[in-house]
Scaffold this active site. Sequence first.
Site, short mmCIF file in Angstrom:
data_model
loop_
_atom_site.label_atom_id
_atom_site.label_comp_id
_atom_site.label_asym_id
_atom_site.label_seq_id
_atom_site.Cartn_x
_atom_site.Cartn_y
_atom_site.Cartn_z
CG ASP A 52 -1.12 2.26 6.90
OD1 ASP A 52 -1.62 2.16 5.77
OD2 ASP A 52 -0.99 3.33 7.50
CG ASP A 93 -1.61 1.23 1.50
OD1 ASP A 93 -2.26 1.67 0.55
OD2 ASP A 93 -1.55 1.76 2.61
CG ASP A 107 -4.23 -0.96 3.19
OD1 ASP A 107 -4.62 -0.82 2.02
OD2 ASP A 107 -3.38 -0.23 3.72
#
Lengths: 858, 58
Positions: free
Chosen positions: A732, A538, A736
């Site tokens: 995080d 991410d 996600d």
Amino acid sequence: MTDTRCFHCTLPVSQPVVFFADVEGTAQPMCCPGCKAVTEAIVAGGLENYYRHRTESANQVTDLNQRLQEELQIYDRAEVQKDFVRPADSASQSQDNHLTASLLIDGITCAACIWLLENHLEALAGVARASVNLSTHEAQITWDNSEIPLSTILLEIHKIGYQAFPWRADQQEALLKNENRTFIRRLAVAGIGAMQVMMYAIALYSGAISDDMPDIYRDLIRIFSAVIATPVVLYSAAPFFKAAWRDIKIRHLGMDVPVSIAIGGAYLASLWATFSVYFFTDGSIYSIAEGSLYSTAEGSGEVYYDSVSMFTFFLLTGRYLELRARHATARAARALTNLLPPSCLKEVNGHYQRVPVADLQPDDKVRVLPGDAIPADGILISGSTSVNEAMLTGEYLPIEKQPGDTLLCSSINVDHPIELKVSKVGEETRVAGIIQLLQRAQQDKPAIAKIADKVAGWFVACVLLVAICVYWGWSGIAPQDAFWITLSVLVVTCPCALSLATPAALTAATGYLHRLGLLVTRGHVLEGLKTIDHVIFDKTGTLTKGELSLSQVVPLANGNSSKEALLQRAAALEAHSEHPIARAFFYTVESLHEQAHEVKNHLAQGIEGTIGNCRYRIGRPDFACPASNVATPEQDGQWLLMSESTDQKLWQPLCWFRITDSLRPEAAHTIQRLQQMGKTVTLLSGDAEPVVAATAESLGIRQWKSESSPDDKLHYIQTLQSQGHKVLMVGDGINDVPVLAGADISMAMGNASDLARTSADAVLISGNLERLADAFNLTIRTRKIIRQNLAWSLGYNLAALPLAAAGMIAPWMAATGMALSSLIVVANALRLNRPGKLPKTPTESEDVYAHLEPRGAA
Amino acid sequence: MESLIILIPLALILIAVAIKLFFWAVDDGQFDDLEGPAHSILFDEPQQIAKANAHDHK
């Protein structure tokens, strides 16, 4: 570039240092007023020792403000306190006002924190006792309610740089505690028992070798060994039997089955050997038949109490370490869900009143101040503002909201106070929806079978088959020896080395990674990492730090001020804003030499204010310079324009500022290492395309995808998985979470949302991405060690099996061999624990600030 | 060798006592935090000296 670091939080401090705090007569550099205040509070309390003993730096401190104080005062209410406060122990009955609260403290990094907290709190008037648990971060505080309110105590905790939350020891917590205690008891019984029985065993073995021990003593020692081994088997080894029984019921030969057969079989045989004498010989014969390794029919056979106890103890130790790692994350994860939710301002009879969020109902009117989280999904009814939805979408730039727009629970109000009408609360909110998505994805998760379990299944089946054959064969040749030979076959092939081979290596590797700052919470991670060929990151908060910073200052030709002067003015303006962009400026200026007056915040456009006798604007180019069309210096990144005007009509562009989310210093190197290992690295982000593209390019990532929603991301990895790829996801935010759950292996950053941490298989506590590459390296070594261990234990067992089946190995030899082979396996596994070959990572100061021009210039 | 007849049961009793003590310690919560107390012993002493110094200055 600078090497000065904040004395309190050890983050780099810009030169020249502005904030100092006096610690033991020396002025120490401080990075911000927050750290300075904390350090001064610590010194004022006479607790400077904290700095001498701590092994980890403190967290950077956020400012204490009025709102925090108000929020803490909610905790003074009796109805709020009833969940986590109880009357203090009745030992001091005379003082009725004494209460004890359970708190969870956030920000504890090492033992020095515990000392600091306890001493600081106990020094407060009215606090009778404060004790903090380093493992669980739980605090028990006893105080006199008539002398000091709880909110003051909580505020004092905030003052020295920690955060305190009410902690309700719920049923699950009680279960964890119970499990932990039961396990320690089992360990103790097994450990003490093993020690004692092994001492007796030495006597027995030396007696057996020299063959001069009077039988009465031998029997005495055996009986007492049996007495000691019985609780070890029945109590300490009970979990193995239970698990084996469960395995058998679902028709699966797991590791617990051979373990249970070994422990149970050896124990029962030893009991038989010890006591059968008395049933079949009327207690009259105490002799071993001559010329045979084994005793004859009425004789006594051998005992294995020592092996049984030692084996139980070894296995329990391994499982206990696993249990502790599991508990540590379970606690960290539940910490958030257990907290009282933050407060909000709800309209009651025309007035706004601070209430816990749990009190909200649909159609309530709520006021949200800048900087606050939005407490429920709702509709904006008055005021306009921008809202940071990074938690939900990963987009780090705030989004403008006008009356009538929908606001989502747990996004952050950035600019202005607003009022909203609550539409959905609790379970019905969008955040709750994501959690449900997570639960679905978790159920779909493919279980990676354990190597050892697979091997063990076959192994156990083979051993049982061989044992049956041996018994059948020998009962034809020498029926009196058949049982004992079969038993020595079972002992020699005891899969203890085999069953220790994998867990011992995994435990050692897990422990080593934990010391490096990577907490592995699910067993399959180390085994599974080797199959991973896709690593997906991410962006916000993972590859980047998730906070905006100033990366470039480009003065325009028509201004004649220096770069520093321009930066000064920009910072003076931004000092009046709560916007994340403003914070980027705050950290780059040494101090404000100038003050801005008559400052006006233009929503989603910029800030306007007077410095000296000039009017300045900073913000979007079309806002700062409405008349002319100035092109941004480069396409990518977010550019702010500062302009000045003397008559407020004609705006002169002065300077460009580029704002970016700063990359983690080790990100590029980590990705390079991963690519060298042959992994495909992909960047999946919810951010806009130019930003993602630029990030990917600067990190050398060839595959990237922008503007992905949580569903898109999940879909992306599912597509990869359907093509036969194995995917590791690093993320995080709450956004996600579904994709973390759907990936083969997931890893959350240490500062990730708690939900992300719970759903992840591993947590990068140190926040250092380099550890991810290290984990891959360690997996390779771990695999090698596991292979060696399996090869050794299988080889040993296979070599010894024919000898034992031929009746050439006495059970005591078999038991010694078994113990030795276990020790070799454990010692081999411990080699993983040796620090060493991990490459050094660049420190923060080397990379992060290098590209930041103003600092270099200053 | 005869002493074994007394010594071995004696050892058994000692083990029972040891386990009993251990169980008591577990129930008392002494194993709930395995890290903190080990460090706390280091902190207190210099603190006393610091206080003593402060008194001297008065």
